[in-house]
Design a protein around this motif. Sequence first.
Motif, PDB file in Angstrom:
ATOM      1  N   MET A   1       0.679  -8.653  -4.071  1.00 41.37           N
ATOM      2  CA  MET A   1       0.761  -7.311  -3.487  1.00 41.37           C
ATOM      3  C   MET A   1      -0.593  -6.611  -3.613  1.00 41.37           C
ATOM      4  O   MET A   1      -1.208  -6.634  -4.668  1.00 41.37           O
ATOM      5  CB  MET A   1       1.846  -6.489  -4.205  1.00 41.37           C
ATOM      6  CG  MET A   1       2.013  -5.089  -3.631  1.00 41.37           C
ATOM      7  SD  MET A   1       3.240  -4.082  -4.507  1.00 41.37           S
ATOM      8  CE  MET A   1       4.736  -4.880  -3.982  1.00 41.37           C
ATOM      9  N   THR A   2      -1.035  -6.019  -2.531  1.00 41.58           N
ATOM     10  CA  THR A   2      -2.324  -5.329  -2.531  1.00 41.58           C
ATOM     11  C   THR A   2      -2.228  -4.012  -3.284  1.00 41.58           C
ATOM     12  O   THR A   2      -1.279  -3.242  -3.101  1.00 41.58           O
ATOM     13  CB  THR A   2      -2.783  -5.051  -1.083  1.00 41.58           C
ATOM     14  OG1 THR A   2      -2.791  -6.281  -0.356  1.00 41.58           O
ATOM     15  CG2 THR A   2      -4.175  -4.446  -1.055  1.00 41.58           C
ATOM     16  N   ARG A   3      -3.218  -3.766  -4.139  1.00 41.38           N
ATOM     17  CA  ARG A   3      -3.241  -2.519  -4.916  1.00 41.38           C
ATOM     18  C   ARG A   3      -4.263  -1.569  -4.300  1.00 41.38           C
ATOM     19  O   ARG A   3      -5.417  -1.956  -4.061  1.00 41.38           O
ATOM     20  CB  ARG A   3      -3.582  -2.816  -6.374  1.00 41.38           C
ATOM     21  CG  ARG A   3      -2.546  -3.695  -7.051  1.00 41.38           C
ATOM     22  CD  ARG A   3      -2.864  -3.902  -8.532  1.00 41.38           C
ATOM     23  NE  ARG A   3      -4.139  -4.553  -8.745  1.00 41.38           N
ATOM     24  CZ  ARG A   3      -4.328  -5.873  -8.669  1.00 41.38           C
ATOM     25  NH1 ARG A   3      -3.318  -6.674  -8.345  1.00 41.38           N
ATOM     26  NH2 ARG A   3      -5.523  -6.401  -8.892  1.00 41.38           N
ATOM     27  N   GLU A  18      -0.505   8.003   1.313  1.00 44.84           N
ATOM     28  CA  GLU A  18       0.338   7.117   0.504  1.00 44.84           C
ATOM     29  C   GLU A  18       1.619   6.738   1.248  1.00 44.84           C
ATOM     30  O   GLU A  18       2.015   5.566   1.280  1.00 44.84           O
ATOM     31  CB  GLU A  18       0.677   7.793  -0.820  1.00 44.84           C
ATOM     32  CG  GLU A  18       1.493   6.902  -1.750  1.00 44.84           C
ATOM     33  CD  GLU A  18       1.752   7.556  -3.094  1.00 44.84           C
ATOM     34  OE1 GLU A  18       1.485   6.926  -4.123  1.00 44.84           O
ATOM     35  OE2 GLU A  18       2.231   8.726  -3.102  1.00 44.84           O
ATOM     36  N   LYS A  22       2.671   2.898   2.429  1.00 41.72           N
ATOM     37  CA  LYS A  22       3.913   2.260   1.972  1.00 41.72           C
ATOM     38  C   LYS A  22       4.847   1.935   3.138  1.00 41.72           C
ATOM     39  O   LYS A  22       5.625   0.982   3.064  1.00 41.72           O
ATOM     40  CB  LYS A  22       4.601   3.153   0.945  1.00 41.72           C
ATOM     41  CG  LYS A  22       3.852   3.166  -0.387  1.00 41.72           C
ATOM     42  CD  LYS A  22       4.632   3.844  -1.484  1.00 41.72           C
ATOM     43  CE  LYS A  22       3.960   3.629  -2.833  1.00 41.72           C
ATOM     44  NZ  LYS A  22       4.677   4.264  -3.922  1.00 41.72           N
ATOM     45  N   ASN A  26       2.707  -3.843   2.471  1.00 35.59           N
ATOM     46  CA  ASN A  26       3.276  -4.203   1.175  1.00 35.59           C
ATOM     47  C   ASN A  26       2.198  -3.946   0.125  1.00 35.59           C
ATOM     48  O   ASN A  26       1.329  -4.783  -0.103  1.00 35.59           O
ATOM     49  CB  ASN A  26       3.695  -5.676   1.178  1.00 35.59           C
ATOM     50  CG  ASN A  26       4.293  -6.089  -0.146  1.00 35.59           C
ATOM     51  OD1 ASN A  26       4.834  -5.273  -0.887  1.00 35.59           O
ATOM     52  ND2 ASN A  26       4.184  -7.367  -0.466  1.00 35.59           N
ATOM     53  N   CYS A  27       2.228  -2.755  -0.469  1.00 36.63           N
ATOM     54  CA  CYS A  27       1.150  -2.405  -1.392  1.00 36.63           C
ATOM     55  C   CYS A  27       1.646  -1.507  -2.525  1.00 36.63           C
ATOM     56  O   CYS A  27       2.658  -0.826  -2.403  1.00 36.63           O
ATOM     57  CB  CYS A  27       0.009  -1.714  -0.644  1.00 36.63           C
ATOM     58  SG  CYS A  27       0.460  -0.166   0.163  1.00 36.63           S
ATOM     59  N   GLN A  28       0.901  -1.558  -3.610  1.00 30.38           N
ATOM     60  CA  GLN A  28       1.120  -0.678  -4.756  1.00 30.38           C
ATOM     61  C   GLN A  28       0.034   0.392  -4.681  1.00 30.38           C
ATOM     62  O   GLN A  28      -1.143   0.066  -4.489  1.00 30.38           O
ATOM     63  CB  GLN A  28       0.998  -1.469  -6.054  1.00 30.38           C
ATOM     64  CG  GLN A  28       1.131  -0.634  -7.318  1.00 30.38           C
ATOM     65  CD  GLN A  28       0.833  -1.462  -8.568  1.00 30.38           C
ATOM     66  OE1 GLN A  28       0.735  -2.675  -8.510  1.00 30.38           O
ATOM     67  NE2 GLN A  28       0.670  -0.790  -9.691  1.00 30.38           N
ATOM     68  N   THR A  29       0.417   1.657  -4.805  1.00 33.48           N
ATOM     69  CA  THR A  29      -0.555   2.732  -4.643  1.00 33.48           C
ATOM     70  C   THR A  29      -0.620   3.641  -5.866  1.00 33.48           C
ATOM     71  O   THR A  29       0.318   3.717  -6.654  1.00 33.48           O
ATOM     72  CB  THR A  29      -0.227   3.610  -3.420  1.00 33.48           C
ATOM     73  OG1 THR A  29       1.070   4.210  -3.624  1.00 33.48           O
ATOM     74  CG2 THR A  29      -0.208   2.809  -2.134  1.00 33.48           C
ATOM     75  N   ALA A  30      -1.762   4.298  -5.987  1.00 36.11           N
ATOM     76  CA  ALA A  30      -1.941   5.353  -6.984  1.00 36.11           C
ATOM     77  C   ALA A  30      -2.847   6.398  -6.351  1.00 36.11           C
ATOM     78  O   ALA A  30      -3.647   6.086  -5.465  1.00 36.11           O
ATOM     79  CB  ALA A  30      -2.551   4.807  -8.267  1.00 36.11           C
ATOM     80  N   LEU A  45      -5.174   0.060 -12.696  1.00 37.13           N
ATOM     81  CA  LEU A  45      -4.684  -0.446 -11.412  1.00 37.13           C
ATOM     82  C   LEU A  45      -5.469  -1.665 -10.920  1.00 37.13           C
ATOM     83  O   LEU A  45      -4.903  -2.556 -10.291  1.00 37.13           O
ATOM     84  CB  LEU A  45      -4.757   0.667 -10.359  1.00 37.13           C
ATOM     85  CG  LEU A  45      -4.187   0.353  -8.971  1.00 37.13           C
ATOM     86  CD1 LEU A  45      -2.674   0.108  -9.056  1.00 37.13           C
ATOM     87  CD2 LEU A  45      -4.488   1.486  -7.992  1.00 37.13           C
ATOM     88  N   PRO A  47      -7.677  -1.840  -8.403  1.00 29.74           N
ATOM     89  CA  PRO A  47      -7.342  -1.875  -6.977  1.00 29.74           C
ATOM     90  C   PRO A  47      -8.168  -2.863  -6.176  1.00 29.74           C
ATOM     91  O   PRO A  47      -9.332  -3.126  -6.498  1.00 29.74           O
ATOM     92  CB  PRO A  47      -7.636  -0.435  -6.524  1.00 29.74           C
ATOM     93  CG  PRO A  47      -8.654   0.071  -7.488  1.00 29.74           C
ATOM     94  CD  PRO A  47      -8.321  -0.579  -8.794  1.00 29.74           C
TER      95      PRO A  47
END
Length: 199
Positions: A1-3, A18, A22, A26-30, A45, A47
């Motif tokens: 999964m891409t950060r 954000e 999403k 398919n990614c994890q975000t901050a 993270l 990233p």
Amino acid sequence: MTRVLIVEDEIIIARFIELQLKAHFNCQTAIAISAAEALAAMPKLLPHLLLCDINLEESCTGIQLVRQLQRQYTFEVIYISSYNDKNIIEEAIQSDASNYIIKPVDEMQLYAGVRLIMEKLARKNTPDTPVAAAALNPAEQRIVQLISLRKSTKEIAEIMFLSPYTVKNQRHKICRKLGLKDENNALLKWALENGEKLM
């Protein structure tokens, strides 16, 4: 999964970005709303991609922040800014920007700007490419590449114009970042298996 780390001091814009990411990827975000928050988020993270505003309403611009982070981390960067000045765009390009999106940002503009980078990252971060490698800065990646070529500490020092002592310290640091033990040639084994992917 891409950060993905979104560095944007306007929280409404950051949340919009954000939500769009999403919805489409398919990614994890901050989110970081300041340079200080971005600096704190990076080691947690790690990233693959930064979406960074240029005007952060503080002493440090987004471009300056990215240059600072590039000394320690490897990532792609897309600038998002209301600046449409050619000089600013040129400065952004000099910091190895992958793209530049001019505000106000709409859904399709953001999708188009991010989609190509996501494709590039998907190819780069295939399952057999260790995520831990993203934690290595360019100098550390170069050391790993040279280790994979079975270069000694002395040879690496000569190639990179460093002292053997500095290279030795860098090797210890790389082991810590990769979660390897400083014994039994663990780094050499990891480099032989993964060094080619960093080239």
